[in-house]
Design an enzyme around this catalytic site. Structure first.
Site, PDB file in Angstrom:
ATOM      1  N   ASP A   1      44.276 -26.317 -56.853  1.00  0.00           N
ATOM      2  CA  ASP A   1      45.719 -25.888 -56.322  1.00  0.00           C
ATOM      3  C   ASP A   1      46.901 -26.034 -56.567  1.00  0.00           C
ATOM      4  OD1 ASP A   1      43.347 -24.976 -54.353  1.00  0.00           O
ATOM      5  OD2 ASP A   1      43.519 -26.721 -53.359  1.00  0.00           O
TER       6      ASP A   1
ATOM      7  N   LYS B   1      47.699 -22.671 -60.536  1.00  0.00           N
ATOM      8  CA  LYS B   1      47.323 -22.187 -61.965  1.00  0.00           C
ATOM      9  C   LYS B   1      47.229 -20.684 -62.299  1.00  0.00           C
ATOM     10  CE  LYS B   1      43.667 -24.480 -61.594  1.00  0.00           C
ATOM     11  NZ  LYS B   1      43.578 -25.202 -60.278  1.00  0.00           N
TER      12      LYS B   1
ATOM     13  N   GLY C   1      40.221 -20.367 -55.989  1.00  0.00           N
ATOM     14  CA  GLY C   1      41.114 -19.166 -55.371  1.00  0.00           C
ATOM     15  C   GLY C   1      42.302 -19.003 -56.115  1.00  0.00           C
ATOM     16  N   HIS C   2      42.699 -18.174 -56.955  1.00  0.00           N
ATOM     17  CA  HIS C   2      43.824 -18.013 -57.963  1.00  0.00           C
ATOM     18  C   HIS C   2      44.665 -16.904 -57.163  1.00  0.00           C
ATOM     19  CE1 HIS C   2      42.020 -20.410 -61.341  1.00  0.00           C
ATOM     20  NE2 HIS C   2      42.390 -21.072 -60.596  1.00  0.00           N
TER      21      HIS C   2
ATOM     22  N   GLN D   1      39.794 -25.408 -60.318  1.00  0.00           N
ATOM     23  CA  GLN D   1      40.007 -26.776 -59.888  1.00  0.00           C
ATOM     24  C   GLN D   1      40.772 -27.798 -60.677  1.00  0.00           C
ATOM     25  OE1 GLN D   1      36.529 -25.421 -60.561  1.00  0.00           O
ATOM     26  NE2 GLN D   1      36.803 -24.244 -58.533  1.00  0.00           N
TER      27      GLN D   1
HETATM   28  P1  IMP Z   1      32.498 -27.566 -54.343  1.00  0.00           P
HETATM   29  O1  IMP Z   1      33.172 -27.380 -55.738  1.00  0.00           O
HETATM   30  O2  IMP Z   1      32.591 -26.267 -53.553  1.00  0.00           O
HETATM   31  O3  IMP Z   1      31.255 -28.040 -54.559  1.00  0.00           O
HETATM   32  O4  IMP Z   1      33.501 -28.818 -53.758  1.00  0.00           O
HETATM   33  C1  IMP Z   1      33.411 -29.835 -54.273  1.00  0.00           C
HETATM   34  C2  IMP Z   1      34.982 -30.494 -53.878  1.00  0.00           C
HETATM   35  O5  IMP Z   1      35.877 -29.842 -54.832  1.00  0.00           O
HETATM   36  C3  IMP Z   1      35.230 -30.464 -52.424  1.00  0.00           C
HETATM   37  O6  IMP Z   1      36.351 -31.252 -52.267  1.00  0.00           O
HETATM   38  C4  IMP Z   1      36.251 -29.017 -52.531  1.00  0.00           C
HETATM   39  O7  IMP Z   1      37.152 -28.916 -51.419  1.00  0.00           O
HETATM   40  C5  IMP Z   1      36.963 -29.238 -53.937  1.00  0.00           C
HETATM   41  N1  IMP Z   1      37.304 -27.724 -54.532  1.00  0.00           N
HETATM   42  C6  IMP Z   1      36.413 -26.917 -55.137  1.00  0.00           C
HETATM   43  N2  IMP Z   1      37.161 -26.054 -55.669  1.00  0.00           N
HETATM   44  C7  IMP Z   1      38.505 -26.142 -55.327  1.00  0.00           C
HETATM   45  C8  IMP Z   1      39.612 -25.568 -55.819  1.00  0.00           C
HETATM   46  O8  IMP Z   1      39.408 -24.544 -56.362  1.00  0.00           O
HETATM   47  N3  IMP Z   1      40.682 -25.988 -55.300  1.00  0.00           N
HETATM   48  C9  IMP Z   1      40.887 -27.223 -54.663  1.00  0.00           C
HETATM   49  N4  IMP Z   1      39.661 -28.058 -54.469  1.00  0.00           N
HETATM   50  C10 IMP Z   1      38.574 -27.378 -54.732  1.00  0.00           C
END
Ligand code: IMP
Length: 432
Positions: free
Chosen positions: A13, A16, A40-41, A225
């Site tokens: 977040d 990017k 989510g971009h 991420q």
């Molecule tokens: P997962 O990727 O859905 O398995 O989530 C694992 C961890 O990564 C959790 O803490 C999510 O909130 C975090 N996470 C996954 N994708 C994002 C992102 O695009 N932005 C921020 N946090 C993320």
């Protein structure tokens, strides 16, 4: 050597999407290499807001080819839907403009059901995942039991059979946990239309990229991420299941390191995190709320994918230094500097204190990290609205000092900052 790798330097977040959109203006190809629709971009363009979860942000530039690399995990139904909704608002999506790796892995309904089941079983210790099936899909990939995007090129019966058998074996796990099972045939059928729609887009993207690079084309690798969510380098187990770091860009696209020219780290001017796990500079109360915003604006700190409020805190330089060491940033960019306007003073966590000892890098265990107390350096804030600044020299002195101090503490140049969500709300140092 025309690859620029763009990496989130924090917990995701960092903004990017808008940075990729900016870099895409002078690139030939934008390629995503990790994660799936957990990302989510957000890109704001001419008053319109585009929220992309799977399709690379480069798609918004008509001359750019977008690539979805082998390192991704893709939910075909959600991808087909996202492509359709982009088309509906006038974005041109053809197999010449969007190329999907045949080696990416498919997120099945079984993965999504397992993600929820695992989180529920963890109770208070849950990771706080996005529930998109990301972890279970990567688990099947490394367990050599996954279904790949290239399998959508198989004949329909064979593809259906693979989906059905994956769902049947997950059903055993779900029923052991007393959870509702899936109807394998119905779940598999729901993927067939999407598979048919995506088939023309599937290619060997590694060869595609290699040939493009040899022909002198420039590539921006779009990180999703962030470094601190990396499966190896993040605060395990509170991480995602992929490698959103510089090394992950190479394996997640199947390209060699000698083409890399720049590794750009994108950091927000303060810290945010969604989901569980340690966050030493987390704040409660008025300043946290001020940083988070009310949720009324799309740039407020609420998840693009899940809508969850993000945890907010002061900028954590200890974590940034670590991100520099993991990725070898050649340069960094600070986003959302405008959000700090109006605060009397700003704090930077320049070290941690744990059991009377100072740390300039994160300690090696989460147990120690949970006990880390930030050592803050306080800098003066600024009152002026900086959203109209376009040159570094136009920023208030305190804002320039803040940026320069972060760069000095990380020992990496910061040549650009963003001061608002629109494409042109960027300040480049070289332009001053
Ligand atoms: P997962 O990727 O859905 O398995 O989530 C694992 C961890 O990564 C959790 O803490 C999510 O909130 C975090 N996470 C996954 N994708 C994002 C992102 O695009 N932005 C921020 N946090 C993320």
């Amino acid at each position: 050597m025309p690859i620029t790798i763009l990496i989130g330097a924090q917990w995701g977040d960092e903004g990017k999407g808008r940075v990729v959109d900016w870099l895409a203006g002078s690139a030939d190809i934008v390629a995503r290499y990790a994660g799936g629709d957990n990302a989510g971009h957000t890109v704001a363009l001419n008053g319109k807001v585009y929220k992309l979860h799977l399709v690379p942000s480069g798609i918004l530039h008509s001359r750019v080819v977008s690539i979805m690399g082998n390192g991704m995990v893709i939910n075909p139904v959600n991808l087909a839907r996202e492509m359709q909704s982009l088309r509906a608002i006038g974005v041109d999506i053809t197999p010449e403009r969007l190329v999907i790796s045949s080696r990416a892995h498919i997120i099945t309904p079984a993965h999504i059901a397992l993600d929820s089941a695992k989180e529920a079983a963890l109770g208070d210790d849950k990771i706080g995942t996005t529930l998109r099936g990301i972890g279970p899909a990567y688990l099947d990939k490394t367990g050599r039991a996954g279904i790949r995007t290239g399998d959508m090129l198989l004949d329909v019966e064979e593809f259906t059979e693979r989906l059905v058998s994956a769902i049947e074996s997950t059903n055993q796990v779900l029923s052991q946990q007393g959870r509702e099972t899936l109807d394998p045939q119905a779940a598999a059928q729901s993927y067939l239309d999407a598979a048919a729609a995506l088939r023309p887009y599937i290619k060997d993207t590694s060869v595609y990229l290699h040939q493009a690079l040899r022909a002198g084309k420039s590539v921006v690798c779009e990180g999703a991420q962030g470094t601190l969510l990396d499966i190896d380098h993040g605060s395990y187990p509170f991480v995602t299941s992929s490698s959103p770091t510089a090394g992950g860009a190479l394996t997640g696209l199947g390209v060699g390191p000698l083409f890399v020219e720049k590794v750009l780290g994108v950091a927000k001017a303060f810290s945010t995190r969604v989901g569980g796990g340690p966050m030493p500079t987390e704040l409660e109360g008025e300043i946290a709320q001020r940083l988070r915003g009310s949720g009324a604006n799309f740039w407020d700190e609420f998840g693009t994918t899940t809508g969850r409020p993000r945890r907010c805190g002061w900028l954590d330089v200890v974590m940034l230094r670590y991100a520099v060491s993991v990725n070898g940033f050649s340069e960094m960019m600070l986003t959302k500097l405008d959000i700090l306007s109006g605060l009397d003073e700003l704090k930077l966590a320049v070290a941690y204190e744990i059991d009377g000892q100072q740390y300039e890098y994160p300690p090696v265990t989460n147990e120690l990290l949970q006990r880390a107390k930030p050592v803050y350096e306080t800098l003066p804030g600024w009152r002026d609205d900086i959203s109209g600044c376009r040159e570094f020299a136009q920023l208030p002195l305190a804002a320039r000092r803040y940026v320069d101090r972060v760069a000095a503490l990380c020992d990496v140049p910061i040549n650009s900052v963003s001061v608002g969500p629109e494409r042109d709300q960027l300040v480049e140092k070289s332009a001053s």
